[in-house]
Design a protein around this motif. Structure first.
Motif, PDB file in Angstrom:
ATOM      1  N   HIS A  47       2.049  -5.338  12.895  1.00  0.00           N
ATOM      2  CA  HIS A  47       1.358  -5.174  11.602  1.00  0.00           C
ATOM      3  C   HIS A  47       0.356  -4.023  11.692  1.00  0.00           C
ATOM      4  CE1 HIS A  47      -0.788  -6.141   7.966  1.00  0.00           C
ATOM      5  NE2 HIS A  47      -1.851  -6.629   8.587  1.00  0.00           N
ATOM      6  N   LYS A  53       9.706  -4.070   3.446  1.00  0.00           N
ATOM      7  CA  LYS A  53       8.376  -3.588   3.835  1.00  0.00           C
ATOM      8  C   LYS A  53       7.435  -4.739   4.199  1.00  0.00           C
ATOM      9  CE  LYS A  53       5.328  -2.240   0.749  1.00  0.00           C
ATOM     10  NZ  LYS A  53       4.525  -1.511  -0.253  1.00  0.00           N
ATOM     11  N   THR A  54       7.497  -5.811   3.447  1.00  0.00           N
ATOM     12  CA  THR A  54       6.537  -6.904   3.635  1.00  0.00           C
ATOM     13  C   THR A  54       7.223  -8.203   4.056  1.00  0.00           C
ATOM     14  OG1 THR A  54       5.296  -5.911   1.850  1.00  0.00           O
ATOM     15  CG2 THR A  54       4.614  -8.106   2.530  1.00  0.00           C
ATOM     16  N   ARG A  61      -5.343 -15.541  -3.053  1.00  0.00           N
ATOM     17  CA  ARG A  61      -6.300 -14.635  -2.396  1.00  0.00           C
ATOM     18  C   ARG A  61      -6.786 -13.542  -3.359  1.00  0.00           C
ATOM     19  NH1 ARG A  61      -3.446  -9.929  -0.041  1.00  0.00           N
ATOM     20  NH2 ARG A  61      -1.363 -10.054  -0.882  1.00  0.00           N
ATOM     21  N   ASP A 102       0.776   3.805   8.023  1.00  0.00           N
ATOM     22  CA  ASP A 102       0.845   3.825   6.553  1.00  0.00           C
ATOM     23  C   ASP A 102      -0.375   4.538   5.961  1.00  0.00           C
ATOM     24  OD1 ASP A 102       2.123   2.782   4.012  1.00  0.00           O
ATOM     25  OD2 ASP A 102       0.162   1.831   3.843  1.00  0.00           O
ATOM     26  N   ARG A 158      -0.315 -13.185   9.719  1.00  0.00           N
ATOM     27  CA  ARG A 158       0.907 -13.176  10.523  1.00  0.00           C
ATOM     28  C   ARG A 158       0.745 -13.955  11.829  1.00  0.00           C
ATOM     29  NH1 ARG A 158      -0.292  -9.324   7.490  1.00  0.00           N
ATOM     30  NH2 ARG A 158       1.186  -8.389   6.033  1.00  0.00           N
ATOM     31  N   TYR A 161       3.596 -12.461  -1.300  1.00  0.00           N
ATOM     32  CA  TYR A 161       2.490 -11.680  -0.734  1.00  0.00           C
ATOM     33  C   TYR A 161       2.421 -10.309  -1.386  1.00  0.00           C
ATOM     34  CZ  TYR A 161      -0.795 -11.122   3.158  1.00  0.00           C
ATOM     35  OH  TYR A 161      -1.934 -11.001   3.908  1.00  0.00           O
TER      36      TYR A 161
END
Ligand code: GRG
Length: 336
Positions: free
Chosen positions: A85, A181-182, A334, A92, A56, A218
């Motif tokens: 984040h 959420k993302t 990734r 979370d 980010r 992602y």
């Protein structure tokens, strides 16, 4: 384990010292816990460890460059998005009861739930402070954008928790939850440097759309890693998302596929007792047999292509455009 992508390494060096300065403002009892979460120190002041991929802040720095601005313009945005984040990760982990992140014990598991809540809150407040203190109209716009984004994160998290209790989640609902959420924070990360640089509207819009598409890619990759990732690399337990019966994107696609394997998966998900490794392996095989694995991998590639396409809709200089494309490809390739 940290990434080797050049653009993220470079921005991490710049952002790291600004983040450390920002954490220095935290109160005496909060600061060491936050520094531990960031990987700047180990437990009880021990040596530093995995600091995360810093995607980010990398996006925020590239976003300022895409607007033709110097690094300094994007820096408060880069620090702020990484702070938000981190707030979301600390909270979370508590909500999910996860004891490990980045191969280390989570904040709540070391200091308890109350400290995790307070540290997360402090990081969120610090993000707004850092972002808006310049007092410029651009800083105010960026602050409003980040606050609205945080509301989206919270909406996405609420839906994620609700979906764990439901067995009729549609793929569209699941995509909406992931976009909130993302996608929301990645979109804002990709746009915030340009907002702070007072870039023209079309450039900000193109970057925000790039980030939103990247965010879905992602999450699709994250969901694949949550089932089939190597625990030694991801730092999560094997089949972690299946163990919690998470309605991840590949699972949701598989359950709604109308295939025999999809129907068997729906039954398997309803049977909360089947959490041994053999049972989890069977759940993973059903997701794959119902097409969830292949679909998620292909959809992640489609989203990255859409992200790259969004960059073509505005005048963005070649070098930052190439960096943004590198980050997008890194996301799908990734392994953690
Ligand atoms: C508002 C409490 C609250 C939560 C919002 C963001 C979020 C919802 C929860 C965090 C957990 C999670 C799996 C979110 C999805 C986004 C995501 C893939 C986070 C992990 O980000 P990485 O891979 O992490 O960039 P690193 O460790 O590299 O920083």
């Amino acid at each position: 384990m940290t990434t080797t992508l050049d653009v993220l390494h470079r921005s991490r060096r710049t952002v790291r010292s600004a983040l450390l300065d920002a954490l220095g403002r935290l109160d005496r009892d909060i600061r060491p816990v936050a520094a531990y979460h960031f990987g700047f120190t180990g437990l009880h002041g021990g040596p530093p460890s995995d600091e995360g991929k810093a995607v980010r802040p990398g996006l925020a720095m590239a976003s300022a460059a895409a607007a033709g601005a110097p690094d300094g313009a994007g820096l408060p945005g880069a620090v702020a998005v990484e702070l938000v984040h981190s707030f979301s990760l600390v909270h979370d982990d508590l909500m999910d009861g996860d004891r490990t992140r980045r191969h280390r014990p989570t904040v709540w598991s070391v200091w308890g739930p109350a400290t995790a809540i307070l540290v997360g809150d402090a990081l969120l407040a610090l993000a707004q402070e850092i972002l808006t203190e310049a007092g410029t109209p651009q800083a105010a716009r960026a602050g409003t954008l980040l606050a609205a984004t945080t509301r989206q994160l919270v909406r996405g998290q609420m839906l994620d928790l609700e979906f764990e209790r439901r067995d009729d989640v549609t793929p569209a609902e699941c995509l909406d939850m992931c976009a909130a959420k993302t996608g929301a924070l990645l979109s804002t990360s990709a746009a915030i440097g340009a907002v702070l640089s007072d870039a023209p509207g079309p450039v900000v819009t193109a970057l925000a759309e790039y980030g939103a598409q990247l965010g879905l890619a992602y999450q699709l990759v994250d969901d694949l890693l949550g089932i089939w990732g190597d625990p030694a690399t991801t730092g999560k337990p094997v089949f972690s998302d299946l163990r919690s019966r998470k309605k991840s994107l590949p699972v949701c696609h598989a359950v709604n596929s109308g295939t025999p394997a999809g129907n068997a998966l729906a039954d398997w998900l309803a049977d909360a007792r089947d959490t041994g490794v053999d049972g989890l392996r069977r759940g993973a095989a059903l997701v794959a047999a119902a097409g969830g694995r292949d679909w998620a991998a292909a959809e992640a590639r489609r989203r990255v292509a859409a992200a790259e396409q969004a960059l073509r809709t505005a005048a963005i200089p070649a070098a930052p455009r190439a960096e943004l494309i590198d980050i997008a490809r890194f996301v799908v390739d990734r392994e953690h």
